[in-house]
Write an enzyme that holds these catalytic residues in place. Structure first.
Site, PDB file in Angstrom:
ATOM      1  N   GLY A  14      -5.812   8.049 -22.790  1.00 12.21           N
ATOM      2  CA  GLY A  14      -5.774   7.709 -24.214  1.00 12.21           C
ATOM      3  C   GLY A  14      -7.118   7.605 -24.898  1.00 12.21           C
ATOM      4  CB  SER A  15     -10.577   8.702 -24.144  1.00 10.39           C
ATOM      5  OG  SER A  15     -10.537  10.097 -24.047  1.00 10.39           O
ATOM      6  CG  ASN A  16      -9.008  12.982 -27.433  1.00 13.76           C
ATOM      7  OD1 ASN A  16      -9.900  13.329 -28.209  1.00 13.76           O
ATOM      8  ND2 ASN A  16      -8.897  13.478 -26.213  1.00 13.76           N
ATOM      9  CG  MET A  93       0.015  15.107 -19.776  1.00 17.03           C
ATOM     10  SD  MET A  93      -1.116  16.432 -20.225  1.00 17.03           S
ATOM     11  CE  MET A  93      -1.055  17.389 -18.720  1.00 17.03           C
ATOM     12  NE  ARG A  94       8.315  15.591 -20.222  1.00 15.64           N
ATOM     13  CZ  ARG A  94       8.741  16.079 -19.058  1.00 15.64           C
ATOM     14  NH1 ARG A  94       7.936  16.125 -18.005  1.00 15.64           N
ATOM     15  NH2 ARG A  94       9.958  16.546 -18.933  1.00 15.64           N
ATOM     16  CG  HIS A 112      -6.013  23.161 -25.464  1.00 13.80           C
ATOM     17  ND1 HIS A 112      -5.080  22.891 -24.478  1.00 13.80           N
ATOM     18  CD2 HIS A 112      -6.747  24.199 -25.012  1.00 13.80           C
ATOM     19  CE1 HIS A 112      -5.250  23.746 -23.479  1.00 13.80           C
ATOM     20  NE2 HIS A 112      -6.257  24.552 -23.777  1.00 13.80           N
ATOM     21  CD  GLU A 146       3.479  31.534 -28.147  1.00 12.40           C
ATOM     22  OE1 GLU A 146       2.702  32.127 -27.384  1.00 12.40           O
ATOM     23  OE2 GLU A 146       3.758  31.928 -29.301  1.00 12.40           O
ATOM     24  CB  THR A 175     -19.097  13.945 -25.998  1.00 10.83           C
ATOM     25  OG1 THR A 175     -19.506  15.284 -25.840  1.00 10.83           O
ATOM     26  CG2 THR A 175     -19.423  13.142 -24.749  1.00 10.83           C
TER      27      THR A 175
HETATM   28  C1  GRF Z   1      -8.027  15.573 -23.337  1.00  9.52           C
HETATM   29  O1  GRF Z   1      -8.981  16.394 -22.721  1.00  9.52           O
HETATM   30  C2  GRF Z   1      -7.178  16.346 -24.308  1.00  9.52           C
HETATM   31  O2  GRF Z   1      -7.883  17.357 -24.957  1.00  9.52           O
HETATM   32  C3  GRF Z   1      -6.131  16.936 -23.419  1.00  9.52           C
HETATM   33  O3  GRF Z   1      -5.862  15.945 -22.446  1.00  9.52           O
HETATM   34  C4  GRF Z   1      -6.985  15.080 -22.327  1.00  9.52           C
HETATM   35  C5  GRF Z   1      -6.491  13.721 -22.655  1.00  9.52           C
HETATM   36  O4  GRF Z   1      -7.494  12.750 -22.518  1.00  9.52           O
HETATM   37  N1  GRF Z   1      -4.984  17.372 -24.186  1.00  9.52           N
HETATM   38  P1  GRF Z   1      -7.292  11.329 -23.175  1.00  9.52           P
HETATM   39  O5  GRF Z   1      -5.954  10.799 -22.650  1.00  9.52           O
HETATM   40  O6  GRF Z   1      -7.279  11.501 -24.661  1.00  9.52           O
HETATM   41  O7  GRF Z   1      -8.434  10.511 -22.681  1.00  9.52           O
END
Ligand code: GRF
Length: 218
Positions: A14-16, A93-94, A112, A146, A175
């Site tokens: 969940g860092s994003n 991841m689904r 992505h 898609e 980063t």
């Molecule tokens: C990130 O690299 C994102 O681009 C990809 O999965 C990873 C998730 O990382 N879809 P986080 O859970 O956001 O740390």
């Protein structure tokens, strides 16, 4: 103008999501993160969101067996209950059936870890190293039926350096991910970003150095 109500869908670290939460702390940011949903009960990002005072929900895909649509309807019910305007996938991841992206057309983003259309799918850093790429990076795109193929919103590149491993490269890409995603969400929430003829259109937005948008290309 009212801030857009955003749900972030995660499956892990969940860092994003945390980067979006951080950006939305600014009262002038046009979106607020009101809900974090995970399909995995053990996702580390859930603890972060709870500590940040954000509502969290688990919609565990294993409760629905192979019935992807039933899982997506459960997600949709949660999103509707919270009056969500925009969905951000962040390490979710689904795979979806066409139904869910259809519902959220033009209102759902994903990040992505590669410069799409290069290296869709999983293990992008390994793919980049195996291909001998000199440049790698991250992409925010609209989600369509898609996988990893919706209209590209913005990208940021990083160099691939001698001696890189998948881990060192992933850290460098991460980063830029953390800068790119808040930027794309800002544009969408303030109404500067839309899809026209299958492509992203960004009106009148400041594009920071190091970030590219499709229509900026010659
Ligand atoms: C990130 O690299 C994102 O681009 C990809 O999965 C990873 C998730 O990382 N879809 P986080 O859970 O956001 O740390």
């Amino acid at each position: 103008m009212a801030r857009k109500r955003v749900a972030v869908l995660i499956s892990g670290r969940g860092s994003n999501m945390a980067a979006l939460v951080e950006a939305a702390k600014d009262k002038n940011y046009p979106a607020e993160i009101v809900l974090v949903i995970s399909n995995r009960p053990d996702a580390a990002g859930i603890a972060f969101a709870r500590n940040a005072g954000i509502a969290t929900t688990i919609v565990d895909h294993t409760d629905y067996g192979k019935n992807r649509e039933a899982f997506e309807h459960a997600l949709e019910n949660v999103l509707e209950d919270s009056n969500i305007d925009i969905v951000c996938l962040a390490g979710f991841m689904r795979l979806f059936t066409p139904w869910f992206p259809g519902k959220w057309q033009g209102r759902m983003l994903n990040i992505h870890p590669a410069l799409l259309p290069a290296f869709p799918g999983l293990h992008t850093h390994e793919q980049a190293l195996a291909a001998g790429a000199r440049t790698h990076g991250a992409t925010v795109h609209f989600v369509t039926a898609e996988m990893d193929a919706g209209p590209i919103v913005c990208q940021a590149a990083v160099p691939v350096l001698p001696g890189d491993t998948a881990e060192t490269l992933a850290a460098r890409v991460l980063t830029v991910e953390h800068k790119l995603y808040p930027l794309a969400l800002k544009w969408l929430a303030e109404g500067k970003l839309r899809v026209a003829d299958g492509k992203s259109v960004i009106d009148d937005a400041h594009v920071p150095e190091g970030v590219t948008i499709p229509q900026a290309r010659p």
